[in-house]
Motif scaffolding. Structure first.
Motif, PDB file in Angstrom:
ATOM      1  N   HIS A  94      -3.750   2.848  -1.295  1.00  0.00           N
ATOM      2  CA  HIS A  94      -3.788   4.387  -0.900  1.00  0.00           C
ATOM      3  C   HIS A  94      -4.886   4.921  -1.522  1.00  0.00           C
ATOM      4  CE1 HIS A  94      -1.084   4.876  -4.342  1.00  0.00           C
ATOM      5  NE2 HIS A  94      -1.300   6.221  -4.089  1.00  0.00           N
ATOM      6  N   HIS A  96      -5.450   7.577  -3.629  1.00  0.00           N
ATOM      7  CA  HIS A  96      -5.365   8.265  -4.894  1.00  0.00           C
ATOM      8  C   HIS A  96      -6.339   7.773  -5.726  1.00  0.00           C
ATOM      9  CE1 HIS A  96      -1.182  10.353  -3.611  1.00  0.00           C
ATOM     10  NE2 HIS A  96      -2.509  10.632  -2.978  1.00  0.00           N
ATOM     11  N   HIS A  99      -5.978   4.529  -7.768  1.00  0.00           N
ATOM     12  CA  HIS A  99      -5.942   3.105  -6.963  1.00  0.00           C
ATOM     13  C   HIS A  99      -7.429   2.858  -6.111  1.00  0.00           C
ATOM     14  CE1 HIS A  99      -1.677   3.085  -7.009  1.00  0.00           C
ATOM     15  NE2 HIS A  99      -1.808   4.368  -7.386  1.00  0.00           N
ATOM     16  N   HIS A 199       3.408  10.526   0.615  1.00  0.00           N
ATOM     17  CA  HIS A 199       2.871  10.286  -0.871  1.00  0.00           C
ATOM     18  C   HIS A 199       1.259  10.414  -0.479  1.00  0.00           C
ATOM     19  CE1 HIS A 199       1.802   9.361  -4.860  1.00  0.00           C
ATOM     20  NE2 HIS A 199       1.054   8.283  -4.307  1.00  0.00           N
ATOM     21  N   ASP A 218       2.860   3.067  -4.872  1.00  0.00           N
ATOM     22  CA  ASP A 218       3.485   4.148  -5.270  1.00  0.00           C
ATOM     23  C   ASP A 218       4.651   4.481  -4.578  1.00  0.00           C
ATOM     24  OD1 ASP A 218       1.581   4.956  -7.493  1.00  0.00           O
ATOM     25  OD2 ASP A 218       0.749   6.483  -6.641  1.00  0.00           O
TER      26      ASP A 218
HETATM   27 ZN   LIG Z   1      -0.591   7.607  -5.343  1.00  0.00          ZN
END
Ligand SMILES: [Zn+2]
Length: 353
Positions: A94, A96, A99, A199, A218
């Motif tokens: 994902h 973020h 990552h 998320h 996550d």
């Molecule tokens: Zn995350």
């Protein structure tokens, strides 16, 4: 270890990969642990033995943030852990920063492609374009509408426009799209993508039935509960409901699946963990209901109900997003009523009789 963690099993015990080295958790599956300069001080990344077009090598899953220390750790990994083989692709669970931050660097360095969901790819592209991305005035207005309206706080949030691009300066210009159910052949094993919401825009976990392993990203963490927030871009998201529905998808996987989480240690006992997360959020929602039954509350009023520790501004912006997510879950379920005060703040209370 807390009581809840004792209900899970950590097959590797307290073993951790040494800095700049891997720990093999299954044949052809290597665990990398990199440090992060945040309260959440580490992230787990994975190397999967792969072969693409007859060429042997490795797939990387998740990248760490853009900073020199992380690049140095990757160089160490490349020097010692690739068994003389190249990196063949980069997969990102994902968007973020911890990552995707170094995806551009890894893809460029090895001249390989990125695999990610379309939503997370596009949102990351937008985010790294700088002040036109996240944060700034719109975030400050949104949080102020939810009660975080002390003038100095508003000013600090307005000034914080460079957070995402500082950790994710760019993303590759092309990608391969991961969809729910997409199957990637990695090193002779089928890995199936399982989408998750609440998320990140469209998180992808990867499940391999042959190895009985879930790379959970996550969405399936053993110790901390996943951040589930509402942000200014989608001010009426029902993120908590999305998250809880999403983790239920993992119930179809075997109970003894080895979960490789993005933070914490590999564990088994996923069905127990899913129940713990449902219980955790049910209890938090009960506390929020109780506070709102006494008097109508803004998300800022809910902060001390959900978070008992002192927090800095960065943590507060995460926390207010979580508070809104809990209020929204109750509001969408028809259990709370929302009203806009004369002061421009949204408050949630019992529905008028
Ligand atoms: Zn995350």
């Amino acid at each position: 270890m807390n009581d809840l963690e004792l209900q899970l099993h950590y097959p590797l015990g307290d073993a951790l990969p040494a800095p700049g080295r891997c720990l093999e958790v299954a044949p052809g599956v290597k665990w990398i642990r990199m440090t992060l300069p945040f309260a959440l001080n580490h992230i787990n990344l994975w190397l999967l033995r792969d072969e693409i077009d007859g060429r042997p090598g490795w797939s990387i899953v998740d990248c760490c943030i853009h900073r020199d220390e992380a690049k140095a750790q990757w160089e160490d990994i490349f020097a010692h852990e690739l068994e003389g083989l190249p990196v063949l692709r980069v997969i990102v669970t994902h968007m973020h920063p911890d990552h995707i931050g170094l995806a551009h660097w890894l893809c460029q360095k090895w001249d390989v492609d990125l695999w990610i969901s379309a939503l997370d790819y596009q949102v990351a592209r937008l985010g790294c374009m700088g002040p036109t991305g996240f944060g700034g005035d719109r975030a400050a207005d949104f949080f102020a509408m939810h009660g975080l309206n002390a003038p100095d706080t508003v000013a600090q949030i307005k000034a914080r426009t460079n957070y995402f691009p500082s950790l994710v300066p760019s993303v590759p210009e092309q990608y391969h799209r991961l969809l729910d159910g997409t199957v990637l052949q990695i090193g002779g094993h089928a890995w199936r993508c399982i989408s998750g919401y609440g998320h990140a825009p469209e998180h992808m976990a990867l499940y391999c039935a042959d190895l009985n392993i879930l790379i959970g990203g996550d969405m399936m963490l053993p110790r901390i509960s996943t951040n589930v927030s509402v942000y200014e871009q989608e001010p009426e998201a029902n993120s908590l409901a999305l998250f809880l529905d999403s983790i239920d998808k993992f119930k179809t996987l075997p109970e003894d699946t080895l979960v490789l989480p993005a933070h914490g240690k590999p564990f088994t006992g996923m069905h127990t963990r899913i129940q713990q997360l449902h219980d955790h959020h049910r209890d938090r929602l009960a506390e929020v209901m109780e506070a709102c039954a006494e008097k109508a509350c803004s998300a800022a009023d809910i902060l001390p109900v959900l978070f008992k520790r002192p927090m800095d501004l960065h943590q507060t912006t995460f926390a207010i997003g979580e508070s809104i997510a809990h209020l929204h879950a109750l509001w969408f379920a028809g259990r709370l009523h929302r009203a806009l005060g004369a002061d421009g703040v949204l408050r949630f209370g019992m529905a008028p009789a």
